[in-house]
Scaffold this active site. Structure first.
Site, short mmCIF file in Angstrom:
data_model
loop_
_atom_site.label_atom_id
_atom_site.label_comp_id
_atom_site.label_asym_id
_atom_site.label_seq_id
_atom_site.Cartn_x
_atom_site.Cartn_y
_atom_site.Cartn_z
N GLY A 11 0.76 -1.13 -0.01
CA GLY A 11 0.05 -0.14 -0.04
C GLY A 11 0.71 1.16 -0.04
N SER A 12 1.95 1.24 -0.68
CA SER A 12 2.87 2.48 -0.67
C SER A 12 2.23 3.58 -1.46
CB SER A 12 4.37 2.25 -1.27
OG SER A 12 4.41 1.75 -2.39
N ASN A 13 1.77 2.96 -2.29
CA ASN A 13 0.89 4.08 -3.50
C ASN A 13 -0.27 4.52 -2.47
OD1 ASN A 13 1.47 4.38 -6.39
ND2 ASN A 13 1.96 2.14 -5.96
N LYS A 91 -6.92 -8.73 -7.78
CA LYS A 91 -8.00 -9.44 -8.44
C LYS A 91 -8.61 -8.52 -9.52
CE LYS A 91 -8.10 -12.78 -5.37
NZ LYS A 91 -7.51 -14.00 -5.89
N HIS A 109 -0.21 0.81 -13.22
CA HIS A 109 0.34 -0.39 -13.91
C HIS A 109 2.02 0.24 -13.95
CE1 HIS A 109 1.39 -3.85 -15.95
NE2 HIS A 109 2.00 -3.17 -16.77
N ASP A 150 -5.41 -4.14 -17.86
CA ASP A 150 -4.35 -3.21 -18.32
C ASP A 150 -4.72 -2.64 -19.80
OD1 ASP A 150 -2.83 -3.71 -16.17
OD2 ASP A 150 -1.63 -5.38 -16.99
N GLU A 179 5.48 6.14 -9.68
CA GLU A 179 4.15 6.02 -9.39
C GLU A 179 3.52 6.84 -8.23
OE1 GLU A 179 3.26 1.91 -8.84
OE2 GLU A 179 4.63 1.20 -9.52
C1 GRF Z 1 2.58 -0.76 -7.89
O1 GRF Z 1 3.79 -1.07 -8.47
C2 GRF Z 1 1.40 -0.92 -8.84
O2 GRF Z 1 2.12 -0.22 -10.01
C3 GRF Z 1 1.07 -2.21 -8.97
O3 GRF Z 1 1.34 -2.75 -7.62
C4 GRF Z 1 2.33 -2.41 -7.16
C5 GRF Z 1 1.91 -1.92 -5.52
O4 GRF Z 1 2.65 -1.48 -4.73
N1 GRF Z 1 -0.35 -2.11 -9.37
P1 GRF Z 1 2.13 -0.77 -3.37
O5 GRF Z 1 1.44 -1.54 -2.58
O6 GRF Z 1 1.27 0.47 -3.61
O7 GRF Z 1 3.28 -0.33 -2.66
#
Ligand code: GRF
Length: 207
Positions: A11-13, A91, A109, A150, A179
């Protein structure tokens, strides 16, 4: 817009979005729900510590895909969700949800679509394939979700170099940084209604 973030992993994003929200860069998106299929996902802890409601739901909890889709749909409705951001969600969403939220579901992605995408192309598989192919650039694609993996219209891309000494891990780290710089901008533009969609072409309107 009330936004749900779907995440299966670290969940870093998601965290990067929460940070941008705190610093005032995402005025048009409110994160109201985090959905995950894996109860051990770090994203759950990030949601809890930010006071965001969570939903642990997986297709395997249901006898049919219809039952799963109905439960997911009603949870999204109950939370008043208008926009969905997939952030490392492993999923495939049921077609009913994709139809219900047409042009309201975003995915990020870790590659430059349409290359190195599709079923099975996730995480380090993407970065290994990029390096093995010998590509000189990789990057990030934020796109709308449609019924194919995608595949939906591209909202934003950011390019990063592939260096001669890269392995999947070092490339992943560079892409992940991109990202974090990219996703919030796409979400804010969509949530603010600052984009125009014509066929596959998505353009940003001036604010
Ligand atoms: C990221 O590389 C995103 O592009 C992909 O899954 C990864 C998730 O990373 N869909 P995080 O859990 O947000 O760190």
């Amino acid at each position: 817009m009330r936004c749900a973030v779907f995440a299966s992993g670290n969940g870093s994003n998601f965290q990067a979005l929460l940070d941008r929200k705190s610093s005032g860069d995402l005025p048009h998106a409110d994160f109201v729900l985090m959905v995950g299929n894996n109860s051990k996902a770090g994203a759950f802890e990030r949601a809890r510590s930010n006071g965001i409601a969570t939903l642990h739901i997986a297709p395997s909890h249901f006898l049919t895909e219809e039952a799963y889709a109905e439960r997911l749909s009603s949870a999204l409705k109950d939370a008043g969700v208008e926009l969905i951001a997939l952030a490392g969600y492993m999923k495939k969403l049921p077609p009913a949800i994709v139809a219900q939220y047409r042009n309201r579901i975003l995915n990020i992605h870790p590659g430059l679509l349409p290359a190195f995408g599709g079923q099975g192309m996730y995480g380090s598989n993407v970065h290994k394939a990029v390096i093995e192919y010998g590509a000189k650039f990789s990057g990030v694609t934020v796109h709308f979700v449609d019924d194919e993996y995608d595949h939906g219209p591209v909202i934003k891309q950011k390019v990063v170099p592939v260096l001669d000494n890269d392995d999947a891990q070092s490339l992943a780290a560079r892409v992940l940084e991109a990202e974090h710089e990219c996703y919030w901008q796409a979400i804010e533009a969509v949530a603010a209604g600052r984009i125009k969609i014509e066929g596959r072409r998505v353009t940003f309107l001036k604010s």
